[in-house]
Design an enzyme around this catalytic site. Structure first.
Site, PDB file in Angstrom:
ATOM      1  N   GLU A   7     -11.731  -6.633   1.588  1.00  0.00           N
ATOM      2  CA  GLU A   7     -12.585  -5.501   1.967  1.00  0.00           C
ATOM      3  C   GLU A   7     -14.073  -5.680   1.678  1.00  0.00           C
ATOM      4  O   GLU A   7     -14.667  -4.901   0.929  1.00  0.00           O
ATOM      5  CB  GLU A   7     -12.068  -4.222   1.305  1.00  0.00           C
ATOM      6  CG  GLU A   7     -10.656  -3.865   1.755  1.00  0.00           C
ATOM      7  CD  GLU A   7     -10.119  -2.586   1.146  1.00  0.00           C
ATOM      8  OE1 GLU A   7     -10.765  -2.038   0.223  1.00  0.00           O
ATOM      9  OE2 GLU A   7      -9.042  -2.136   1.586  1.00  0.00           O
ATOM     10  N   GLU A  41      -3.477  -4.233   4.646  1.00  0.00           N
ATOM     11  CA  GLU A  41      -3.152  -3.059   3.840  1.00  0.00           C
ATOM     12  C   GLU A  41      -2.965  -1.854   4.754  1.00  0.00           C
ATOM     13  O   GLU A  41      -3.823  -1.556   5.584  1.00  0.00           O
ATOM     14  CB  GLU A  41      -4.244  -2.764   2.812  1.00  0.00           C
ATOM     15  CG  GLU A  41      -4.376  -3.819   1.725  1.00  0.00           C
ATOM     16  CD  GLU A  41      -5.444  -3.488   0.692  1.00  0.00           C
ATOM     17  OE1 GLU A  41      -5.867  -2.306   0.624  1.00  0.00           O
ATOM     18  OE2 GLU A  41      -5.857  -4.398  -0.054  1.00  0.00           O
TER      19      GLU A  41
END
Length: 725
Positions: free
Chosen positions: A207, A349
């Site tokens: 991320e 995710e």
């Protein structure tokens, strides 16, 4: 920032590996019965178009989950303070998870690289074979057991520092962890496991994010060599890894923000950027794809996506569904990569709480997208102590949340008999009772051809090249027909180029399986495409005012301004009340009750009929309130140097709804290694301050929310006091 203390041991040699401990661990591990013995080097993967293929060009499906802990200050899997590692891995594999994404930190790899091993806390009664093991030895033992149960590993650098909140840092370097550390630690761990295809994939950084208009640090994506250019870092790390192991499958995530057309990274205006979840913005791939040259077949992209209980994004407006999510978020941020055959996708995710409402609706929607398109994925997560999502395991770290698993299970790779498919050619996933090896699965397949991109009904320009992606089973290749005319052949690798017709209209593309002699086999697939001289311009709408998150008073007038393309007006819906307007301005009335409310606008044609273009923002509607909150600390489970407080309860004893809370726990002695679930948190030497996460921010009168924490202590332990801030 966590700093290294002097309480560490340094084992001789840069690897710090003690064979006797790991050998003892393997001898004591409980291995269930399975077919075959793993063979090193036969399970490496590569990509073609939007498919991941094995070394024999057979399509495979990576369907897994995440188990975190190596990325945190504990430096090993969370839960090993309670349960046996091998038993937990057996349970994970038997449930059909054929790849485990394992978050780790650059700091921990750098420690391993230098033979430094911080103390770790493991329940040695549950894990007697790990008594005295270092974190690296635990990791090696985990890999060895995973190999024996047919489960592969996707290693994910989750943060620069070994920190429970390290993922909040926007970049892959921080403090003493430099960009060169990021590259060199990837090289070190690649070399260490170069001959072990248990780890078959690397997710280079979790991320990357940051907002260019307001943050001092942010990840960007361009053609520069700046340290914060994620494209440059991804290409550099990938090439340095592939220099060592040319068989490794590498994936990079997206960023948070990307400039709109004609805007540079220097703009300080939020409206000049497209924004998405951290790691979920891959719009740059359209014009600035990752370029590894001849090594491109070892690379793919990996976005993340979450539901409204993690954050109430604008696209979670009333009535959202899979179609609106696709159009508002998924298509332009990352789904185009799969649809256009640029690369496979692995949703690294996704997951969340089962709320019986919008969060669950989002989970079903993205699960169905995954299944329909056979997108690769790793669910977040195994751990029950993930504060804003919960886990597949219950709080005892042993039993499974069967309701959540039932939602997740259809997205796992299984054969027609319901057995889960391993990514290991020789070893069944979990055991013979629950899984099959990849070779067993392939031997039982029916012959087939499946076109995976472009999508049926897509528009293409006249007389232009079109890339068709496909998968074949038990065929040597395909014959390619365009408008019923044979135009060429394709190999078993899964990609072929055609040229669209020179006249407008619908046309078919049909692929027919062929054998090694070129003889057609009795199976095929086809799609219909629409050849046009200009791709139709779809209607667009964007909210100018109010801004996302704007505060408004209950019952007040809220002016609304939008921009329109291919539309004559718009409708605005707030708290179930819809009003239509001609032109680009209008006004709506704020609800009478405080809270966060989505404002949804829809483009209208000249007859005031809705078009397929929407936008939304969330408004913060406020009223004065008088609030009273109490905090109750439950009992603690303790052991020498460690503790767990499973339940801390905040109760709203007032008459007004509370939206957002904070509480501080004050301990009598020093604490460290704290992890909190169901709350965000900060710590100092003797206190923990917890604040709400998205799903538990609101406490209605007479209702309560709970959170819990675990950590280490010095001296004696007593329950902390709790103060509501």
């Amino acid at each position: 920032m966590d700093t290294l203390n002097n309480n560490y041991k340094k084992v001789g040699g840069s690897l710090g590996f003690k064979p006797l401990i790991v050998a003892g661990l393997l001898a004591s591990a409980s291995i269930t019965s399975q077919a075959g013995t793993a063979v090193n080097g036969d399970d490496w993967l590569h990509v073609s178009g939007n498919q991941i293929l094995d070394m024999n060009n057979n399509p495979v499906w990576l369907t897994g989950a995440n188990w975190f802990g190596f990325n945190t200050s504990e430096r090993v899997f969370h839960g090993l303070w309670s349960v046996n590692m091998e038993t937990t891995l057996d349970s994970i594999a038997s449930r059909g998870i054929n790849i485990l994404r394992v978050p780790i930190s650059t700091e921990l790899i750098k420690e391993w690289q230098n033979g430094i091993f911080q103390p770790i806390s493991i329940n040695v009664s549950a894990n007697p074979n790990l008594n005295g093991a270092t974190s690296l030895e635990v990791f090696d033992a985990f890999l060895a057991h995973s190999k024996q149960i047919g489960m592969k590993v996707l290693l994910d650098v989750h943060s620069a520092e070994a920190d429970n909140s390290g993922h909040f840092a926007p970049l892959w370097y921080k403090g003493s962890i430099t960009p060169e550390d990021f590259y060199s630690t990837w090289e070190w761990i690649t070399q260490r496991y170069v001959n072990d295809d248990t780890i078959i994939a690397f997710d280079l950084e979790n991320e990357p994010h940051g907002q260019p208009w307001g943050a001092q640090e942010f990840a960007k994506w361009d053609n520069s060599t700046d340290d914060n250019n994620w494209k440059y870092a991804c290409e550099t790390a990938s090439n340095r890894i592939l220099d060592i192991n040319p068989n490794m499958l590498i994936m990079c995530e997206g960023i948070e923000s990307f400039p709109k057309d004609g805007v540079t990274w220097t703009s300080n205006d939020e409206d000049d950027y497209y924004n998405n979840w951290w790691g979920g913005n891959l719009r740059a791939v359209k014009t600035l794809p990752i370029d590894l040259g001849s090594r491109q077949n070892q690379f793919m992209y990996s976005p993340h996506d979450y539901g409204p209980l993690v954050y109430q994004q604008d696209w979670f407006y009333p009535g959202f569904d899979k179609d609106t999510l696709y159009n508002d978020v998924w298509k332009d941020n990352w789904m185009f990569i799969h649809e256009e055959g640029i690369s496979p996708l692995l949703i690294g995710e996704w997951g969340g709480f089962m709320d019986g409402g919008d969060n669950e609706k989002w989970m079903v929607a993205i699960r169905d997208l995954i299944i329909e398109n056979r997108l690769h994925h790793t669910f977040w997560c195994i751990n029950p102590n993930s504060g804003d999502t919960g886990g597949l395991l219950n709080n005892d770290w042993t039993t499974w949340d069967e309701e959540k698993y039932s939602l997740f299970k259809p997205s796992l790779w299984a054969d027609n008999a319901g057995k889960f498919v391993s990514l290991d050619h020789e070893v069944a996933l979990g055991s013979d009772a629950t899984g099959v090896s990849l070779n067993e699965y392939l031997a039982a397949l029916n012959p087939s051809v499946t076109i995976t991109a472009p999508q049926d009904g897509n528009y293409v320009l006249l007389n232009t090249p079109v890339t068709v992606n496909y998968a074949v089973n038990k065929a040597s290749g395909v014959n390619v027909y365009v408008a019923n005319s044979l135009v060429g052949q394709g190999s078993a690798s899964g990609t072929v180029a055609i040229t669209s017709p020179s006249s407008q209209g619908m046309f078919t593309v049909r692929l027919v399986g062929i054998d090694s002699s070129g003889v057609e086999l009795p199976f095929s697939d086809q799609i219909t495409l629409n050849a046009v001289d200009e791709i139709p311009i779809l209607p667009e709408i964007a909210i100018v005012t109010p801004a996302a998150g704007a505060s408004v008073n209950t019952g007040s007038a809220v002016p609304v301004t939008v921009t329109l393309t291919g539309a004559s007006g718009f409708s605005a819906e707030l708290d179930g009340v819809q009003t239509s307007f001609t032109g680009t301005t209008g006004s709506v009335t704020a609800p009478a009750q405080a809270g966060n409310y989505p404002l949804l606008v829809t483009a209208l044609d000249a007859n005031q009929m809705p078009l397929s273009a929407t936008d939304s923002v969330t408004l913060d509607v406020k009223v004065p309130s008088s609030d009273v909150v109490t905090c109750t600390v439950g009992t603690a489970d303790t052991w020498p140097t460690g503790f767990v407080i499973n339940t801390i309860t905040l109760t709203n004893t007032g008459t007004s709804t509370i939206n957002g809370w904070s509480a501080t726990l004050n301990f009598a002695n020093s604490i460290s290694g704290v992890n909190v679930w169901n709350a965000n948190f900060t710590t100092d030497a003797q206190s923990v301050t917890a604040t709400n996460v998205a799903h538990n921010a609101v406490i209605n009168p007479g209702q309560s929310v709970t959170f819990g924490l675990q950590g280490a202590y010095s001296g004696s332990f007593s329950l902390p006091s709790c103060t509501v801030n």
